[in-house]
Scaffold this active site. Structure first.
Site, PDB file in Angstrom:
ATOM      1  N   ALA A  67      42.591  28.687  68.928  1.00  0.00           N
ATOM      2  CA  ALA A  67      41.896  29.035  67.686  1.00  0.00           C
ATOM      3  C   ALA A  67      42.331  30.419  67.224  1.00  0.00           C
ATOM      4  O   ALA A  67      42.761  31.252  68.016  1.00  0.00           O
ATOM      5  CB  ALA A  67      40.389  28.999  67.905  1.00  0.00           C
ATOM      6  N   LYS A  71      42.249  29.762  60.806  1.00  0.00           N
ATOM      7  CA  LYS A  71      40.806  29.990  60.830  1.00  0.00           C
ATOM      8  C   LYS A  71      40.032  29.025  59.944  1.00  0.00           C
ATOM      9  O   LYS A  71      38.882  28.690  60.220  1.00  0.00           O
ATOM     10  CB  LYS A  71      40.497  31.430  60.425  1.00  0.00           C
ATOM     11  CG  LYS A  71      40.905  32.464  61.456  1.00  0.00           C
ATOM     12  CD  LYS A  71      40.584  33.864  60.984  1.00  0.00           C
ATOM     13  CE  LYS A  71      40.935  34.895  62.032  1.00  0.00           C
ATOM     14  NZ  LYS A  71      40.042  34.840  63.204  1.00  0.00           N
ATOM     15  N   ARG A 117      41.552  43.091  64.810  1.00  0.00           N
ATOM     16  CA  ARG A 117      40.115  43.297  64.619  1.00  0.00           C
ATOM     17  C   ARG A 117      39.697  42.567  63.341  1.00  0.00           C
ATOM     18  O   ARG A 117      39.010  43.119  62.473  1.00  0.00           O
ATOM     19  CB  ARG A 117      39.775  44.794  64.571  1.00  0.00           C
ATOM     20  CG  ARG A 117      40.563  45.627  63.576  1.00  0.00           C
ATOM     21  CD  ARG A 117      39.970  47.034  63.483  1.00  0.00           C
ATOM     22  NE  ARG A 117      40.702  47.891  62.575  1.00  0.00           N
ATOM     23  CZ  ARG A 117      41.647  48.757  62.924  1.00  0.00           C
ATOM     24  NH1 ARG A 117      41.987  48.879  64.209  1.00  0.00           N
ATOM     25  NH2 ARG A 117      42.255  49.510  62.023  1.00  0.00           N
ATOM     26  N   LEU A 118      40.132  41.319  63.243  1.00  0.00           N
ATOM     27  CA  LEU A 118      39.907  40.536  62.027  1.00  0.00           C
ATOM     28  C   LEU A 118      38.424  40.353  61.730  1.00  0.00           C
ATOM     29  O   LEU A 118      37.984  40.478  60.593  1.00  0.00           O
ATOM     30  CB  LEU A 118      40.600  39.182  62.156  1.00  0.00           C
ATOM     31  CG  LEU A 118      42.134  39.237  62.181  1.00  0.00           C
ATOM     32  CD1 LEU A 118      42.709  37.900  62.633  1.00  0.00           C
ATOM     33  CD2 LEU A 118      42.686  39.619  60.815  1.00  0.00           C
ATOM     34  N   ASN A 180      32.434  30.171  70.551  1.00  0.00           N
ATOM     35  CA  ASN A 180      33.112  31.454  70.743  1.00  0.00           C
ATOM     36  C   ASN A 180      32.075  32.564  70.872  1.00  0.00           C
ATOM     37  O   ASN A 180      31.457  32.958  69.886  1.00  0.00           O
ATOM     38  CB  ASN A 180      34.052  31.728  69.569  1.00  0.00           C
ATOM     39  CG  ASN A 180      34.939  32.943  69.801  1.00  0.00           C
ATOM     40  OD1 ASN A 180      34.736  33.710  70.734  1.00  0.00           O
ATOM     41  ND2 ASN A 180      35.935  33.115  68.948  1.00  0.00           N
ATOM     42  N   SER A 183      34.664  37.082  71.199  1.00  0.00           N
ATOM     43  CA  SER A 183      35.456  37.955  70.337  1.00  0.00           C
ATOM     44  C   SER A 183      34.908  39.373  70.433  1.00  0.00           C
ATOM     45  O   SER A 183      33.699  39.581  70.328  1.00  0.00           O
ATOM     46  CB  SER A 183      35.402  37.486  68.885  1.00  0.00           C
ATOM     47  OG  SER A 183      35.959  38.475  68.027  1.00  0.00           O
ATOM     48  N   THR A 255      40.759  37.716  73.847  1.00  0.00           N
ATOM     49  CA  THR A 255      41.505  38.969  73.904  1.00  0.00           C
ATOM     50  C   THR A 255      40.788  39.997  74.773  1.00  0.00           C
ATOM     51  O   THR A 255      39.598  39.870  75.067  1.00  0.00           O
ATOM     52  CB  THR A 255      41.689  39.551  72.494  1.00  0.00           C
ATOM     53  OG1 THR A 255      40.400  39.715  71.884  1.00  0.00           O
ATOM     54  CG2 THR A 255      42.526  38.611  71.630  1.00  0.00           C
ATOM     55  N   GLY A 276      48.477  38.606  73.929  1.00  0.00           N
ATOM     56  CA  GLY A 276      49.888  38.593  74.275  1.00  0.00           C
ATOM     57  C   GLY A 276      50.118  38.859  75.749  1.00  0.00           C
ATOM     58  O   GLY A 276      49.216  38.726  76.583  1.00  0.00           O
TER      59      GLY A 276
END
Length: 349
Positions: A67, A71, A117-118, A180, A183, A255, A276
């Site tokens: 995901a 989005k 930091r969307l 989720n 985040s 992350t 990553g």
């Protein structure tokens, strides 16, 4: 293999010259154009297959899309044609929200990493469901996961309300639903990973799922996505809570807030979640601990830092049943999908 797969390394310098979020949008738009023109039709057939059972579902292969890449669920069919065994889209919140101010996505090329930091930027549940229902991916045998979250302005003590709205909305259209709670870009969201908070949330979702299962005559698997920044004790508590509330699977991991592996690099001090290559070992440790704790009672999807087939293999060896890709696609391109499937297939022989 399609020329577009081989062309990605040539296109990457131009994409990396752009702002990271702009490049993301350009890449998705280009992929959609290729799909609309029929260019991608052979890609799926060119990929090696490795049928895999996950939470009662049969996947073409155990390599999925994480995901966050799509989005709003607007590119499901185009992404599905890259050869993934399953595709997960979202995170979607009940109401549309713009997320955090730009710039909010940063590359760290020396580390094959990304900081974002969307903040769950998305068009909201109604627009998301309109896109999902237009997709042909599921009708053509694809496995689709829908990832739900809470709005930034919803108080944390009311978070369950948002998740219940999300679950009810996506349930008829999902092969599995991901909750989720990990985040780092939504204030206090990770507090929901705490034992009592998590237990209360999952109990509410369990009851709602039972109601929806009766209504739709099928039980959709429920998955929880967790962070890599957890102690062994915290992992054990989460695992026990998932088991006691009838959850079917766990995605490990989201992350990280750690910057240990990227200290001194440009953008390393930016606020947000790091994804990553630096996350690979962190994710492996969480997967190993989870598998020790839950045995075969929970499905585990390993994600974080897969940039090669060998790293996909390491996730499976650590205890994952399947894996997902995201940041690796930015650095390696779509050829990474087939490489991971091929490596896992060779390992299985």
């Amino acid at each position: 293999m399609s020329i577009l797969f081989n062309a990605y390394p040539l296109a990457r310098p131009a994409l990396f010259a752009m702002d990271a979020e702009t490049a993301h949008e350009v890449t998705l738009a280009s992929l959609q154009r290729a799909y609309d023109c029929g260019t991608t039709r052979r890609w799926l057939h060119d990929q090696p297959q490795l049928p895999t059972t996950l939470m009662g579902m049969t996947l073409r292969n155990p390599v999925g899309l994480a995901a966050g890449l799509d989005k709003n669920g607007a590119f499901i069919d185009a992404l599905g044609n890259l050869g993934f065994g399953f595709v997960e889209v979202g995170t979607v919140t009940p109401r549309a929200q713009s997320g955090n101010p730009k710039p909010r996505m940063f590359r760290l090329p020396k580390a094959n990493a990304l900081i974002n930091r969307l903040g769950f930027n998305n068009q909201g549940l109604d627009a998301f469901l309109a896109n999902v229902t237009r997709s042909r991916f599921r009708s053509q045998g694809g496995i689709l996961g829908l990832n739900i979250g809470k709005n930034a302005d919803t108080p944390i003590e009311r978070a369950a309300d948002d998740y219940l709205i999300g679950l009810a909305g996506v349930y008829p259209h999902a092969d599995y639903v991901t909750v989720n709670i990990s985040s780092p870009n939504t204030k206090n969201l990770r507090a929901l990973q705490g034992g009592d908070e998590l237990s209360q949330l999952l109990a509410a979702l369990r009851d709602k799922r039972a109601e929806l299962a009766q209504q739709h005559a099928r039980q959709v698997p429920l998955v929880v996505k967790i962070a890599p920044d957890l102690s062994q004790e915290q992992i054990d508590i989460i695992a026990d809570t998932l088991l006691s509330n009838g959850v079917d699977g766990v995605i490990a991991t989201n992350t990280t807030l750690s910057r240990e592996a990227v200290q001194g690099m440009p953008h390393a001090a930016e606020t947000g979640g790091l994804s990553g290559a630096p996350v690979h070992e962190l994710s492996l440790a969480v997967i190993e601990r989870l598998r020790q704790r839950v045995g075969s009672a929970l499905a585990i999807i390993g994600v974080g830092g897969i940039l090669s087939g060998q790293q996909a293999r390491e996730k499976i060896a650590a205890g994952a049943d399947a894996v997902q890709l995201y940041t690796g696609l930015i650095y390696r391109g779509p050829a990474l999908v087939g490489e991971c499937v091929g490596t896992l297939k060779n390992t299985a022989r």
